[in-house]
Design an enzyme around this catalytic site. Sequence first.
Site, short mmCIF file in Angstrom:
data_model
loop_
_atom_site.label_atom_id
_atom_site.label_comp_id
_atom_site.label_asym_id
_atom_site.label_seq_id
_atom_site.Cartn_x
_atom_site.Cartn_y
_atom_site.Cartn_z
N GLY A 243 0.78 -1.23 0.00
CA GLY A 243 0.00 0.00 0.00
C GLY A 243 0.82 1.28 0.00
O GLY A 243 1.81 1.43 -0.72
N GLY B 88 2.74 2.62 2.28
CA GLY B 88 4.11 2.52 2.81
C GLY B 88 5.09 2.01 1.77
O GLY B 88 6.22 2.49 1.66
N SER C 56 -5.94 9.07 9.98
CA SER C 56 -6.99 8.97 8.98
C SER C 56 -8.06 9.99 9.31
O SER C 56 -8.29 10.30 10.49
CB SER C 56 -7.61 7.57 9.00
OG SER C 56 -8.83 7.56 8.28
N TYR D 192 -11.22 0.98 14.61
CA TYR D 192 -10.25 1.62 13.71
C TYR D 192 -10.26 3.14 13.92
O TYR D 192 -9.20 3.77 14.07
CB TYR D 192 -10.60 1.27 12.26
CG TYR D 192 -9.67 1.89 11.25
CD1 TYR D 192 -8.38 1.39 11.06
CD2 TYR D 192 -10.06 2.98 10.47
CE1 TYR D 192 -7.51 1.96 10.13
CE2 TYR D 192 -9.21 3.56 9.55
CZ TYR D 192 -7.93 3.04 9.37
OH TYR D 192 -7.08 3.61 8.46
N1 LIG Z 1 -6.12 3.07 2.51
C1 LIG Z 1 -6.74 4.12 2.97
O1 LIG Z 1 -7.76 4.59 2.41
C2 LIG Z 1 -6.25 4.82 4.21
C3 LIG Z 1 -6.90 6.01 4.58
C4 LIG Z 1 -6.46 6.68 5.72
C5 LIG Z 1 -5.40 6.17 6.45
N2 LIG Z 1 -4.79 5.00 6.08
C6 LIG Z 1 -3.67 4.53 6.88
O2 LIG Z 1 -2.54 4.33 6.04
C7 LIG Z 1 -1.65 3.38 6.64
C8 LIG Z 1 -1.22 2.38 5.59
O3 LIG Z 1 -2.36 1.66 5.16
P1 LIG Z 1 -2.57 1.07 3.69
O4 LIG Z 1 -3.88 1.56 3.22
O5 LIG Z 1 -1.36 1.30 2.88
O6 LIG Z 1 -2.77 -0.47 4.04
P2 LIG Z 1 -1.96 -1.80 3.66
O7 LIG Z 1 -1.74 -1.89 2.20
O8 LIG Z 1 -2.74 -2.88 4.34
O9 LIG Z 1 -0.56 -1.61 4.41
C9 LIG Z 1 -0.47 -1.76 5.80
C10 LIG Z 1 0.98 -1.98 6.20
O10 LIG Z 1 1.00 -2.20 7.62
C11 LIG Z 1 1.62 -3.45 7.89
N3 LIG Z 1 0.95 -4.13 9.01
C12 LIG Z 1 -0.36 -4.47 9.09
N4 LIG Z 1 -0.58 -5.15 10.24
C13 LIG Z 1 0.61 -5.23 10.87
C14 LIG Z 1 1.03 -5.82 12.11
N5 LIG Z 1 0.20 -6.51 12.90
N6 LIG Z 1 2.33 -5.73 12.45
C15 LIG Z 1 3.21 -5.07 11.66
N7 LIG Z 1 2.88 -4.50 10.49
C16 LIG Z 1 1.59 -4.58 10.10
C17 LIG Z 1 1.49 -4.26 6.61
O11 LIG Z 1 2.58 -5.15 6.51
P3 LIG Z 1 2.44 -6.77 6.50
O12 LIG Z 1 1.18 -7.11 5.80
O13 LIG Z 1 3.71 -7.21 5.82
O14 LIG Z 1 2.42 -7.10 7.93
C18 LIG Z 1 1.61 -3.20 5.53
O15 LIG Z 1 2.96 -2.94 5.23
C19 LIG Z 1 -2.42 2.79 7.80
O16 LIG Z 1 -1.97 3.37 9.01
C20 LIG Z 1 -3.86 3.18 7.55
O17 LIG Z 1 -4.60 3.28 8.73
C21 LIG Z 1 -5.20 4.33 4.96
#
Ligand SMILES: NC(=O)c1ccc[n+]([C@@H]2O[C@H](COP(=O)([O-])OP(=O)(O)OC[C@H]3O[C@@H](n4cnc5c(N)ncnc54)[C@H](OP(=O)(O)O)[C@@H]3O)[C@@H](O)[C@H]2O)c1
Length: 298
Positions: A13, A15, A138, A164
């Site tokens: 995602g 990151g 978020s 969340y």
């Molecule tokens: N997508 C959206 O619309 C959105 C909106 C607002 C905020 N956000 C925030 O953006 C950030 C990134 O989210 P994303 O949308 O890019 O989601 P994502 O694709 O699911 O990425 C999440 C990352 O966090 C890691 N992670 C998840 N659970 C974990 C755990 N138990 N221990 C260690 N690492 C963990 C995952 O790594 P592994 O799977 O390798 O563990 C992955 O690298 C989050 O904080 C999310 O709340 C997202």
Amino acid sequence: MARVVLLTGGTSGIGREAALRLAEGGATVLFTGRDREAGREVLSEVRRAHPESAGEFYRADFADFDAVRELAREVRADYDRLDVLVNNAGTSHSERRTTDEGVELTFAVNHLAPFLLTNLLASRLRESAPARVVTTSSALHEDGSLADLESVVRGEDFDGLDAYADSKLANVLFTVELAERLAESGVTANCVHPGWIPNTNLVRNATGFSRAFTTAASLVASIAPVGPFESVEGAADALAYLVTSEEVADASGAYFDRRERATPASAAADAGLRERLWERSAELVGLPASVPEDDPLA
Ligand SMILES: NC(=O)c1ccc[n+]([C@@H]2O[C@H](COP(=O)([O-])OP(=O)(O)OC[C@H]3O[C@@H](n4cnc5c(N)ncnc54)[C@H](OP(=O)(O)O)[C@@H]3O)[C@@H](O)[C@H]2O)c1
């Protein structure tokens, strides 16, 4: 000298994209995740993006606070400076799950783990000042509530989306409080809503978000980022901006909607709530109530 950036949740995602962007900019990117295979892939992309800048993948499950402590130990041992810590890893679950300590998993991974990691690395950031802490929150934090903190900690009356939102509100309160506690240290703390990105694992796996909605939103976002929708690239750009831009070098305790400074939920201004959250978080992860001046693991 290359800036050393530790970015959590760099295996997918936002990151993952941010890791590449920061490496292209010349930073030494250290990133974390649980998925070793994804870690290996991203590491080779990071090294390809900027062959002269080193990079490193650290495997850590943030549901396990011992793993967070081990991560801090390893990073300290491997690097004698840390310019930026990006707390980006995040999760969402439709069913109530708890850590070994009995803490609800979303709160543990999204708030307590970055709280612990930041405190464990605070003295390294201070030594490397000017330094930054950037936390991915978020806009959903506006729906969160920490008024009944114990119920949030234990995940009582559990609802995935509420849990969340509560954890993302905790990210904002943590940021404001951290900025205050680190004032005059040369370390800033800011948090960001990266936009609404429908095609990351987080949204795909979370059943709290309706499938029809996320499919429609993915389509919209893939054509052109409009309104609240954002592409993964746009979200990563917002993170990279807070990590590197001189324009925000002096900002601290601020909440950004992508690159724009925004007003967070009014709870962020509640000093009593911020202090309660800080003290309870410290207790839950076994830290003193103030930001450690030295390495607490030494
Ligand atoms: N997508 C959206 O619309 C959105 C909106 C607002 C905020 N956000 C925030 O953006 C950030 C990134 O989210 P994303 O949308 O890019 O989601 P994502 O694709 O699911 O990425 C999440 C990352 O966090 C890691 N992670 C998840 N659970 C974990 C755990 N138990 N221990 C260690 N690492 C963990 C995952 O790594 P592994 O799977 O390798 O563990 C992955 O690298 C989050 O904080 C999310 O709340 C997202």
